[in-house]
Design a protein around this motif. Sequence first.
Motif, PDB file in Angstrom:
ATOM      1  N   GLY A  77     -10.822  72.921  20.620  1.00 41.03           N
ATOM      2  CA  GLY A  77     -11.711  71.781  20.466  1.00 41.03           C
ATOM      3  C   GLY A  77     -13.155  72.175  20.691  1.00 41.03           C
ATOM      4  N   PRO A  78     -14.045  71.188  20.683  1.00 39.50           N
ATOM      5  CA  PRO A  78     -15.469  71.479  20.869  1.00 39.50           C
ATOM      6  C   PRO A  78     -15.795  71.754  22.333  1.00 39.50           C
ATOM      7  N   GLY A  79     -16.960  72.346  22.548  1.00 40.59           N
ATOM      8  CA  GLY A  79     -17.438  72.557  23.914  1.00 40.59           C
ATOM      9  C   GLY A  79     -16.748  73.697  24.627  1.00 40.59           C
ATOM     10  N   ASN A  80     -17.144  73.894  25.865  1.00 33.81           N
ATOM     11  CA  ASN A  80     -16.602  75.002  26.639  1.00 33.81           C
ATOM     12  C   ASN A  80     -15.112  74.856  26.910  1.00 33.81           C
ATOM     13  N   PHE A  81     -14.667  73.626  27.182  1.00 31.41           N
ATOM     14  CA  PHE A  81     -13.253  73.415  27.479  1.00 31.41           C
ATOM     15  C   PHE A  81     -12.369  73.885  26.332  1.00 31.41           C
ATOM     16  N   GLY A  82     -12.790  73.608  25.101  1.00 29.59           N
ATOM     17  CA  GLY A  82     -11.976  73.941  23.938  1.00 29.59           C
ATOM     18  C   GLY A  82     -12.150  75.339  23.403  1.00 29.59           C
ATOM     19  N   MET A  83     -12.921  76.187  24.119  1.00 31.54           N
ATOM     20  CA  MET A  83     -13.123  77.568  23.686  1.00 31.54           C
ATOM     21  C   MET A  83     -11.916  78.406  24.126  1.00 31.54           C
ATOM     22  N   LEU A  84     -10.873  78.402  23.303  1.00 30.87           N
ATOM     23  CA  LEU A  84      -9.637  79.092  23.687  1.00 30.87           C
ATOM     24  C   LEU A  84      -9.817  80.608  23.725  1.00 30.87           C
ATOM     25  N   PRO A  85      -9.095  81.290  24.633  1.00 36.04           N
ATOM     26  CA  PRO A  85      -8.153  80.713  25.583  1.00 36.04           C
ATOM     27  C   PRO A  85      -8.843  80.046  26.777  1.00 36.04           C
ATOM     28  N   ASN A  86      -8.325  78.863  27.129  1.00 34.39           N
ATOM     29  CA  ASN A  86      -8.728  78.250  28.383  1.00 34.39           C
ATOM     30  C   ASN A  86      -7.573  78.385  29.364  1.00 34.39           C
ATOM     31  N   GLY A  87      -7.676  77.788  30.538  1.00 32.00           N
ATOM     32  CA  GLY A  87      -6.655  78.098  31.526  1.00 32.00           C
ATOM     33  C   GLY A  87      -6.458  77.039  32.582  1.00 32.00           C
ATOM     34  N   VAL A  88      -5.503  77.317  33.467  1.00 31.33           N
ATOM     35  CA  VAL A  88      -5.135  76.430  34.560  1.00 31.33           C
ATOM     36  C   VAL A  88      -5.178  77.224  35.859  1.00 31.33           C
ATOM     37  N   PHE A  89      -5.895  76.691  36.853  1.00 26.59           N
ATOM     38  CA  PHE A  89      -5.831  77.251  38.198  1.00 26.59           C
ATOM     39  C   PHE A  89      -4.761  76.488  38.960  1.00 26.59           C
ATOM     40  N   CYS A  90      -3.852  77.222  39.588  1.00 25.93           N
ATOM     41  CA  CYS A  90      -2.685  76.639  40.243  1.00 25.93           C
ATOM     42  C   CYS A  90      -2.581  77.117  41.686  1.00 25.93           C
ATOM     43  N   VAL A  91      -2.406  76.159  42.604  1.00 26.90           N
ATOM     44  CA  VAL A  91      -2.078  76.482  43.993  1.00 26.90           C
ATOM     45  C   VAL A  91      -0.560  76.468  44.101  1.00 26.90           C
ATOM     46  N   LEU A  92       0.024  77.652  44.254  1.00 28.68           N
ATOM     47  CA  LEU A  92       1.472  77.830  44.330  1.00 28.68           C
ATOM     48  C   LEU A  92       1.936  77.809  45.784  1.00 28.68           C
ATOM     49  N   PRO A  93       3.233  77.628  46.027  1.00 31.41           N
ATOM     50  CA  PRO A  93       3.719  77.668  47.406  1.00 31.41           C
ATOM     51  C   PRO A  93       3.402  78.986  48.114  1.00 31.41           C
ATOM     52  N   GLU A  94       3.373  80.098  47.329  1.00 24.49           N
ATOM     53  CA  GLU A  94       3.191  81.408  47.946  1.00 24.49           C
ATOM     54  C   GLU A  94       1.817  82.016  47.694  1.00 24.49           C
ATOM     55  N   GLY A  95       0.925  81.297  47.047  1.00 30.88           N
ATOM     56  CA  GLY A  95      -0.399  81.859  46.768  1.00 30.88           C
ATOM     57  C   GLY A  95      -1.103  81.090  45.662  1.00 30.88           C
ATOM     58  N   PHE A  96      -1.779  81.840  44.783  1.00 33.09           N
ATOM     59  CA  PHE A  96      -2.609  81.222  43.748  1.00 33.09           C
ATOM     60  C   PHE A  96      -2.392  81.953  42.425  1.00 33.09           C
ATOM     61  N   ALA A  97      -2.731  81.274  41.321  1.00 32.00           N
ATOM     62  CA  ALA A  97      -2.641  81.912  40.009  1.00 32.00           C
ATOM     63  C   ALA A  97      -3.581  81.213  39.045  1.00 32.00           C
ATOM     64  N   VAL A  98      -4.028  81.974  38.037  1.00 27.33           N
ATOM     65  CA  VAL A  98      -4.713  81.418  36.876  1.00 27.33           C
ATOM     66  C   VAL A  98      -3.846  81.746  35.665  1.00 27.33           C
ATOM     67  N   PHE A  99      -3.424  80.702  34.948  1.00 31.52           N
ATOM     68  CA  PHE A  99      -2.569  80.853  33.780  1.00 31.52           C
ATOM     69  C   PHE A  99      -3.331  80.472  32.518  1.00 31.52           C
ATOM     70  N   GLU A 100      -3.089  81.182  31.415  1.00 29.29           N
ATOM     71  CA  GLU A 100      -3.573  80.723  30.121  1.00 29.29           C
ATOM     72  C   GLU A 100      -2.843  79.410  29.810  1.00 29.29           C
ATOM     73  N   SER A 101      -3.558  78.426  29.258  1.00 22.19           N
ATOM     74  CA  SER A 101      -3.019  77.067  29.148  1.00 22.19           C
ATOM     75  C   SER A 101      -1.737  76.979  28.324  1.00 22.19           C
ATOM     76  N   ARG A 102      -1.663  77.695  27.192  1.00 19.95           N
ATOM     77  CA  ARG A 102      -0.472  77.602  26.355  1.00 19.95           C
ATOM     78  C   ARG A 102       0.727  78.266  27.023  1.00 19.95           C
ATOM     79  N   ALA A 103       0.490  79.334  27.756  1.00 22.93           N
ATOM     80  CA  ALA A 103       1.570  79.966  28.509  1.00 22.93           C
ATOM     81  C   ALA A 103       2.053  79.027  29.616  1.00 22.93           C
ATOM     82  N   PHE A 104       1.126  78.342  30.242  1.00 23.39           N
ATOM     83  CA  PHE A 104       1.484  77.372  31.281  1.00 23.39           C
ATOM     84  C   PHE A 104       2.345  76.264  30.688  1.00 23.39           C
ATOM     85  N   ALA A 105       1.950  75.749  29.521  1.00 28.12           N
ATOM     86  CA  ALA A 105       2.679  74.645  28.907  1.00 28.12           C
ATOM     87  C   ALA A 105       4.099  75.042  28.520  1.00 28.12           C
TER      88      ALA A 105
END
Length: 250
Positions: free
Chosen positions: A112-140
Motif C-alpha cells: 500500500g501507500p506510505g511507509n507502512f505499505g513499503m513491503l516487506p513490513n513486519g510485526v514486533f512480538c513479545v513472546l513468552p521467552e523473549g522477543f522477535a521481529v517477523f515479516e508480516s506475511r510470514a507471521f500471517a
Amino acid sequence: MIRPAKALRRTLAGLALALAAGPVMAACETTEFEGQPFTACTARAGDDLRLFLNDAEGQLLGSFARVEAALEPDARHLVFAMNAGMFHPDRRPVGLYIEDQTEAAGIVTREGPGNFGMLPNGVFCVLPEGFAVFESRAFAEAPPECRFATQSGPMLVIDGALHPRFLPDSTSLFLRNGVGVSADGQRAVLVISDAPVSFHHFARFFRDALGLPQALYLDGNISRLYAPEIGREDWGFPMGPIIGLVAPDS
C-alpha cells in the motif's frame, strides 16, 4: 504528570538499590553514529515490556502521563516508553495490534501507500521467552503466541540486510523510531533518532552500531521518548499505541 512524592520515593529507592548493588547500567543511553545522535533503550527477556492503547474504561491513553497514571494503582511505573506504530486519525492501530494476548486489530499483508505499505513490513512480538521481529506475511502464515504485538513498516533490517528500497544518499530526513531484536531473541532495543536521519542511516544504526539482525520501523516525525532516568519526556499530540518497560515502584 508524576506526583512529586512518588517521584521522590522512586529516586530514593533507586539510590538504595545502587548503593546495595554497585553501578547499574542505564536502561536508556544516548550515543552517536556517523555524526548523528541516537538514544537506545534496552529490554531483556523476562522484563515487563508492554503495549498500551486504551485504559480500563476503553478510553484512549494517548500519552506517557496517562500510562503512568494507569499503572499507579498497581504500584508500577514506566522505566521508558515511546510511540509503538502507525495509527489512524482516531488513534486506532493501522495494522496488527495485540495487547495482553487479545487481538484488537488484524494483520495487513497487502502492499500500500506510505511507509507502512513499503513491503516487506513486519510485526514486533513479545513472546513468552523473549522477543522477535517477523515479516508480516510470514507471521500471517504461522502466527506465534505473542503476549503483545504491533505491526508497522517498513522493516529496517531483514536477516542482517537493509530493506532493499533504502537509498544511501536519500535526502528524506526525519526524526525516526524503531525496534530491533538480537539474534537470540533475548534483547529488544527501542531506538529514537535525536536528529533527522534517512531510513538508510537509521537502519545502519541497528545493524552496524547495535549488531541487531532484525529491526522494524515504528514511525517518524511524531516519534517521542519518555525516559525519566535520563531526563527525557518528549511531548506532542496524542499518540496511538505506546510501548513501555514497566517496573515495580520499589
